[in-house]
Write a protein that holds these residues in place. Structure first.
Motif, PDB file in Angstrom:
ATOM      1  N   LYS A  14       0.940  -1.372   0.065  1.00  0.00           N
ATOM      2  CA  LYS A  14       0.008   0.059   0.052  1.00  0.00           C
ATOM      3  C   LYS A  14       0.818   1.279   0.143  1.00  0.00           C
ATOM      4  CE  LYS A  14      -3.660   2.279   2.377  1.00  0.00           C
ATOM      5  NZ  LYS A  14      -4.570   2.440   3.566  1.00  0.00           N
ATOM      6  N   THR A  17       2.196   1.830  -3.506  1.00  0.00           N
ATOM      7  CA  THR A  17       1.024   2.254  -4.490  1.00  0.00           C
ATOM      8  C   THR A  17       1.160   3.760  -4.214  1.00  0.00           C
ATOM      9  OG1 THR A  17       0.210  -0.125  -4.312  1.00  0.00           O
ATOM     10  CG2 THR A  17      -1.030   1.769  -5.106  1.00  0.00           C
ATOM     11  N   ASP A  18       1.029   4.117  -2.924  1.00  0.00           N
ATOM     12  CA  ASP A  18       0.678   5.495  -2.801  1.00  0.00           C
ATOM     13  C   ASP A  18       1.988   6.163  -3.185  1.00  0.00           C
ATOM     14  OD1 ASP A  18      -1.740   4.895  -1.442  1.00  0.00           O
ATOM     15  OD2 ASP A  18      -0.832   4.935   0.587  1.00  0.00           O
ATOM     16  N   ALA A  20       3.916   5.429  -5.402  1.00  0.00           N
ATOM     17  CA  ALA A  20       3.926   5.784  -7.072  1.00  0.00           C
ATOM     18  C   ALA A  20       2.862   6.529  -7.393  1.00  0.00           C
ATOM     19  CB  ALA A  20       3.549   4.267  -7.585  1.00  0.00           C
ATOM     20  N   GLY A  21       1.738   6.756  -6.563  1.00  0.00           N
ATOM     21  CA  GLY A  21       0.582   7.830  -7.010  1.00  0.00           C
ATOM     22  C   GLY A  21       1.325   9.128  -6.754  1.00  0.00           C
ATOM     23  N   VAL A  22       2.028   9.207  -5.529  1.00  0.00           N
ATOM     24  CA  VAL A  22       2.553  10.798  -5.441  1.00  0.00           C
ATOM     25  C   VAL A  22       3.440  11.007  -6.677  1.00  0.00           C
ATOM     26  CG1 VAL A  22       3.967  11.839  -3.853  1.00  0.00           C
ATOM     27  CG2 VAL A  22       2.049  10.606  -2.938  1.00  0.00           C
ATOM     28  N   GLN A  24       3.579   9.877  -9.601  1.00  0.00           N
ATOM     29  CA  GLN A  24       2.772  10.268 -10.635  1.00  0.00           C
ATOM     30  C   GLN A  24       2.519  11.844 -10.703  1.00  0.00           C
ATOM     31  OE1 GLN A  24      -0.069   7.489 -11.509  1.00  0.00           O
ATOM     32  NE2 GLN A  24       1.184   6.612 -13.505  1.00  0.00           N
ATOM     33  N   GLY A  25       1.723  12.274  -9.602  1.00  0.00           N
ATOM     34  CA  GLY A  25       1.120  13.303  -9.406  1.00  0.00           C
ATOM     35  C   GLY A  25       2.204  14.632  -9.509  1.00  0.00           C
TER      36      GLY A  25
END
Length: 96
Positions: A14, A17-18, A20-22, A24-25
């Motif tokens: 998790k 994943t978080d 990776a999201g950060v 990408q942002g």
């Protein structure tokens, strides 16, 4: 105890994943900032957009084609005029 390592792996997944999201942002924000800066730089350089350049080039090509056609018409008319002017001169020589 069987849930201990699984929970750690789940929490780690998790977290990744978080992260990776950060990432990408952050990447999108950097790209947006870079594009904005590049557009400002290009605007300051007073460059022409590609679409405007293509339109101007097409207009110039059409104008050159029209000029060539008009030059050919003028040459044909001048030749015809020279021929017309030469005929009375020949008649005057043969009559005289």
């Amino acid at each position: 105890m069987t849930q201990g390592p699984n929970r750690i792996f789940d929490d780690f997944a998790k977290l990744m994943t978080d992260a990776a999201g950060v990432a990408q942002g952050a990447r999108r924000e950097v790209e947006t900032a870079f594009r904005a800066q590049a557009e400002r730089f290009l605007a300051d350089m007073d460059l022409v957009k590609r679409e405007d350049f293509d339109v101007a080039r097409d207009m110039a090509v059409r104008a050159l084609d029209q000029i060539e056609a008009l030059e050919a018409r003028i040459a044909a008319l001048e030749a015809k005029l020279a021929e017309t002017e030469a005929k009375p001169a020949r008649k005057a020589k043969t009559e005289g």
